[in-house]
Design a protein around this motif. Structure first.
Motif, PDB file in Angstrom:
ATOM      1  N   PRO A   1    -108.881 -17.863  24.066  1.00  0.00           N
ATOM      2  CA  PRO A   1    -110.195 -17.390  24.502  1.00  0.00           C
ATOM      3  C   PRO A   1    -110.177 -15.916  24.884  1.00  0.00           C
ATOM      4  O   PRO A   1    -109.181 -15.397  25.402  1.00  0.00           O
ATOM      5  CB  PRO A   1    -110.496 -18.268  25.727  1.00  0.00           C
ATOM      6  N   TYR A   2    -111.317 -15.259  24.641  1.00  0.00           N
ATOM      7  CA  TYR A   2    -111.371 -13.815  24.844  1.00  0.00           C
ATOM      8  C   TYR A   2    -111.104 -13.419  26.300  1.00  0.00           C
ATOM      9  O   TYR A   2    -110.486 -12.375  26.559  1.00  0.00           O
ATOM     10  CB  TYR A   2    -112.725 -13.262  24.387  1.00  0.00           C
ATOM     11  N   ALA A   3    -111.553 -14.218  27.258  1.00  0.00           N
ATOM     12  CA  ALA A   3    -111.348 -13.861  28.665  1.00  0.00           C
ATOM     13  C   ALA A   3    -109.860 -13.854  29.010  1.00  0.00           C
ATOM     14  O   ALA A   3    -109.385 -12.995  29.760  1.00  0.00           O
ATOM     15  CB  ALA A   3    -112.107 -14.824  29.574  1.00  0.00           C
ATOM     16  N   GLU A   4    -109.131 -14.812  28.456  1.00  0.00           N
ATOM     17  CA  GLU A   4    -107.686 -14.843  28.665  1.00  0.00           C
ATOM     18  C   GLU A   4    -107.024 -13.674  27.947  1.00  0.00           C
ATOM     19  O   GLU A   4    -106.060 -13.082  28.445  1.00  0.00           O
ATOM     20  CB  GLU A   4    -107.119 -16.174  28.163  1.00  0.00           C
ATOM     21  N   PHE A   5    -107.537 -13.326  26.776  1.00  0.00           N
ATOM     22  CA  PHE A   5    -107.025 -12.161  26.051  1.00  0.00           C
ATOM     23  C   PHE A   5    -107.187 -10.901  26.885  1.00  0.00           C
ATOM     24  O   PHE A   5    -106.268 -10.077  26.972  1.00  0.00           O
ATOM     25  CB  PHE A   5    -107.757 -12.021  24.715  1.00  0.00           C
ATOM     26  N   ILE A   6    -108.343 -10.743  27.503  1.00  0.00           N
ATOM     27  CA  ILE A   6    -108.552  -9.567  28.351  1.00  0.00           C
ATOM     28  C   ILE A   6    -107.579  -9.582  29.522  1.00  0.00           C
ATOM     29  O   ILE A   6    -106.975  -8.553  29.868  1.00  0.00           O
ATOM     30  CB  ILE A   6    -110.009  -9.508  28.847  1.00  0.00           C
ATOM     31  N   ARG A   7    -107.379 -10.731  30.120  1.00  0.00           N
ATOM     32  CA  ARG A   7    -106.473 -10.817  31.276  1.00  0.00           C
ATOM     33  C   ARG A   7    -105.047 -10.407  30.908  1.00  0.00           C
ATOM     34  O   ARG A   7    -104.444  -9.576  31.589  1.00  0.00           O
ATOM     35  CB  ARG A   7    -106.474 -12.242  31.843  1.00  0.00           C
ATOM     36  N   VAL A   8    -104.526 -10.973  29.824  1.00  0.00           N
ATOM     37  CA  VAL A   8    -103.137 -10.663  29.484  1.00  0.00           C
ATOM     38  C   VAL A   8    -103.006  -9.245  28.931  1.00  0.00           C
ATOM     39  O   VAL A   8    -101.963  -8.597  29.103  1.00  0.00           O
ATOM     40  CB  VAL A   8    -102.554 -11.704  28.505  1.00  0.00           C
ATOM     41  N   THR A   9    -104.054  -8.748  28.282  1.00  0.00           N
ATOM     42  CA  THR A   9    -104.033  -7.360  27.816  1.00  0.00           C
ATOM     43  C   THR A   9    -103.991  -6.404  29.003  1.00  0.00           C
ATOM     44  O   THR A   9    -103.245  -5.412  28.998  1.00  0.00           O
ATOM     45  CB  THR A   9    -105.254  -7.061  26.936  1.00  0.00           C
ATOM     46  N   ARG A  10    -104.760  -6.708  30.038  1.00  0.00           N
ATOM     47  CA  ARG A  10    -104.734  -5.876  31.252  1.00  0.00           C
ATOM     48  C   ARG A  10    -103.366  -5.919  31.913  1.00  0.00           C
ATOM     49  O   ARG A  10    -102.870  -4.892  32.401  1.00  0.00           O
ATOM     50  CB  ARG A  10    -105.805  -6.348  32.238  1.00  0.00           C
ATOM     51  N   GLU A  11    -102.757  -7.088  31.941  1.00  0.00           N
ATOM     52  CA  GLU A  11    -101.415  -7.194  32.527  1.00  0.00           C
ATOM     53  C   GLU A  11    -100.429  -6.327  31.756  1.00  0.00           C
ATOM     54  O   GLU A  11     -99.607  -5.622  32.350  1.00  0.00           O
ATOM     55  CB  GLU A  11    -100.952  -8.652  32.516  1.00  0.00           C
ATOM     56  N   GLY A  12    -100.501  -6.371  30.423  1.00  0.00           N
ATOM     57  CA  GLY A  12     -99.633  -5.530  29.618  1.00  0.00           C
ATOM     58  C   GLY A  12     -99.917  -4.058  29.831  1.00  0.00           C
ATOM     59  O   GLY A  12     -98.991  -3.238  29.926  1.00  0.00           O
ATOM     60  N   TRP A  13    -101.201  -3.719  29.904  1.00  0.00           N
ATOM     61  CA  TRP A  13    -101.617  -2.329  30.167  1.00  0.00           C
ATOM     62  C   TRP A  13    -100.977  -1.830  31.457  1.00  0.00           C
ATOM     63  O   TRP A  13    -100.431  -0.724  31.511  1.00  0.00           O
ATOM     64  CB  TRP A  13    -103.146  -2.309  30.246  1.00  0.00           C
TER      65      TRP A  13
ATOM     66  N   LYS B   1     -98.326  -2.810  32.822  1.00  0.00           N
ATOM     67  CA  LYS B   1     -96.867  -2.721  32.691  1.00  0.00           C
ATOM     68  C   LYS B   1     -96.427  -1.623  31.714  1.00  0.00           C
ATOM     69  O   LYS B   1     -95.225  -1.433  31.499  1.00  0.00           O
ATOM     70  CB  LYS B   1     -96.306  -4.062  32.222  1.00  0.00           C
ATOM     71  N   GLY B   2     -97.400  -0.951  31.109  1.00  0.00           N
ATOM     72  CA  GLY B   2     -97.063   0.134  30.199  1.00  0.00           C
ATOM     73  C   GLY B   2     -97.005  -0.239  28.738  1.00  0.00           C
ATOM     74  O   GLY B   2     -96.565   0.571  27.906  1.00  0.00           O
ATOM     75  N   VAL B   3     -97.427  -1.464  28.373  1.00  0.00           N
ATOM     76  CA  VAL B   3     -97.468  -1.835  26.955  1.00  0.00           C
ATOM     77  C   VAL B   3     -98.512  -0.965  26.255  1.00  0.00           C
ATOM     78  O   VAL B   3     -99.645  -0.849  26.711  1.00  0.00           O
ATOM     79  CB  VAL B   3     -97.813  -3.325  26.778  1.00  0.00           C
ATOM     80  N   SER B   4     -98.108  -0.339  25.143  1.00  0.00           N
ATOM     81  CA  SER B   4     -98.984   0.594  24.444  1.00  0.00           C
ATOM     82  C   SER B   4     -99.312   0.067  23.057  1.00  0.00           C
ATOM     83  O   SER B   4     -98.483   0.108  22.146  1.00  0.00           O
ATOM     84  CB  SER B   4     -98.311   1.971  24.326  1.00  0.00           C
ATOM     85  N   ILE B   5    -100.534  -0.461  22.887  1.00  0.00           N
ATOM     86  CA  ILE B   5    -101.034  -0.924  21.593  1.00  0.00           C
ATOM     87  C   ILE B   5    -102.407  -0.290  21.384  1.00  0.00           C
ATOM     88  O   ILE B   5    -103.314  -0.489  22.197  1.00  0.00           O
ATOM     89  CB  ILE B   5    -101.146  -2.462  21.535  1.00  0.00           C
ATOM     90  N   LEU B   6    -102.552   0.482  20.306  1.00  0.00           N
ATOM     91  CA  LEU B   6    -103.795   1.183  20.029  1.00  0.00           C
ATOM     92  C   LEU B   6    -104.290   0.830  18.633  1.00  0.00           C
ATOM     93  O   LEU B   6    -103.535   0.338  17.797  1.00  0.00           O
ATOM     94  CB  LEU B   6    -103.589   2.700  20.148  1.00  0.00           C
ATOM     95  N   HIS B   7    -105.580   1.104  18.385  1.00  0.00           N
ATOM     96  CA  HIS B   7    -106.213   0.716  17.128  1.00  0.00           C
ATOM     97  C   HIS B   7    -106.988   1.895  16.533  1.00  0.00           C
ATOM     98  O   HIS B   7    -107.561   2.696  17.262  1.00  0.00           O
ATOM     99  CB  HIS B   7    -107.179  -0.452  17.352  1.00  0.00           C
ATOM    100  N   PHE B   8    -106.981   1.958  15.214  1.00  0.00           N
ATOM    101  CA  PHE B   8    -107.781   2.963  14.511  1.00  0.00           C
ATOM    102  C   PHE B   8    -108.492   2.262  13.369  1.00  0.00           C
ATOM    103  O   PHE B   8    -107.886   1.457  12.647  1.00  0.00           O
ATOM    104  CB  PHE B   8    -106.894   4.088  13.979  1.00  0.00           C
ATOM    105  N   LEU B   9    -109.790   2.561  13.195  1.00  0.00           N
ATOM    106  CA  LEU B   9    -110.620   1.827  12.244  1.00  0.00           C
ATOM    107  C   LEU B   9    -110.927   2.650  11.000  1.00  0.00           C
ATOM    108  O   LEU B   9    -111.052   3.870  11.055  1.00  0.00           O
ATOM    109  CB  LEU B   9    -111.936   1.414  12.901  1.00  0.00           C
TER     110      LEU B   9
ATOM    111  N   SER C   1    -101.197   0.412  16.189  1.00  0.00           N
ATOM    112  CA  SER C   1    -100.064   1.271  16.512  1.00  0.00           C
ATOM    113  C   SER C   1     -99.482   0.835  17.847  1.00  0.00           C
ATOM    114  O   SER C   1    -100.184   0.839  18.856  1.00  0.00           O
ATOM    115  CB  SER C   1    -100.512   2.738  16.587  1.00  0.00           C
ATOM    116  N   GLN C   2     -98.229   0.437  17.834  1.00  0.00           N
ATOM    117  CA  GLN C   2     -97.572   0.002  19.066  1.00  0.00           C
ATOM    118  C   GLN C   2     -96.344   0.856  19.326  1.00  0.00           C
ATOM    119  O   GLN C   2     -95.510   1.057  18.433  1.00  0.00           O
ATOM    120  CB  GLN C   2     -97.169  -1.470  19.007  1.00  0.00           C
TER     121      GLN C   2
END
Length: 201
Positions: A48-60, A62-70, A91-92
């Motif tokens: 679910p998207y809400a859980e995705f946001i939660r774990v993405t914030r946790e990674g953010w 902690k310094g996890v760097s994942i970016l997107h280009f369209l 890009s990670q």
């Protein structure tokens, strides 16, 4: 302006906002692009998207760097449903055996969208992973990959899976790639859903 063009423009705007707000850490606005039952599929997360946001914030945090280009988009609209395919790169940056590296993966976002309460929202996102590569951040650094482990990774996101596994993520190994049964099944799911069928999760 025709309704079809207006719908396509709004959907493209949603896809762009997803990338900008997610990569900027603008979590409150990022949540607005999602349908209440929205689901995100990624190599390292499915749910679910809400859980995705939660774990993405946790990674953010902690310094996890994942970016997107369209890149370009192709949008098909059928009433209150739409399928959008958008060229993208993921890009990670992270360490591989102590060597800071950048992994760049090229592919497409394959999005199931629905008009909900008068506006388009993202119901299901399934990336398609086409090809990737890894480079040391310092061009002079020596990087040695475990070739046996690398060979076990899916071809379309081999290096992305390699670095994500190295930093502790459990990677889904059967995601759609440029060719193969997984992506053909995705296309069939999209066509069936666009024609009014149920969304097969």
């Amino acid at each position: 302006m025709s309704d079809a063009w207006s719908d396509e423009r709004e959907i493209r705007q949603l896809v762009e906002r997803w990338a900008v707000w997610r990569d900027a850490g603008d979590w409150e606005r990022f949540a607005t692009v999602w349908h209440p039952e929205g689901v995100m599929m990624a190599t390292w997360f499915q749910g679910p998207y809400a859980e995705f946001i939660r774990v993405t914030r946790e990674g953010w945090d902690k310094g996890v760097s994942i970016l997107h280009f369209l890149g370009g988009s192709a949008v098909e609209v059928q009433g209150d449903r739409a399928i959008a395919q958008t060229k993208m790169t993921i890009s990670q940056r992270g360490p591989i055996d102590g060597v800071p590296c950048d992994v760049v993966c090229t592919g497409r976002f394959y999005d199931f969208l629905v008009r909900h309460e008068g506006r388009w929202q993202l119901l299901h996102r399934q990336p398609i992973y086409e090809k990737d590569r890894v480079d040391p951040v310092d061009p002079g650094a020596k990087l040695t990959l475990d070739q046996d482990e690398l060979a076990r990774m899916p071809e379309g996101y081999r290096h992305l899976a390699y670095i994500q596994t190295r930093i502790g993520y459990r990677v889904k190994m059967d995601m759609p790639m440029l060719k193969g049964e997984a992506v053909e099944t995705l296309y069939r799911r999209g066509a069936s859903w666009l024609a009014g069928g149920p969304l097969e999760r």
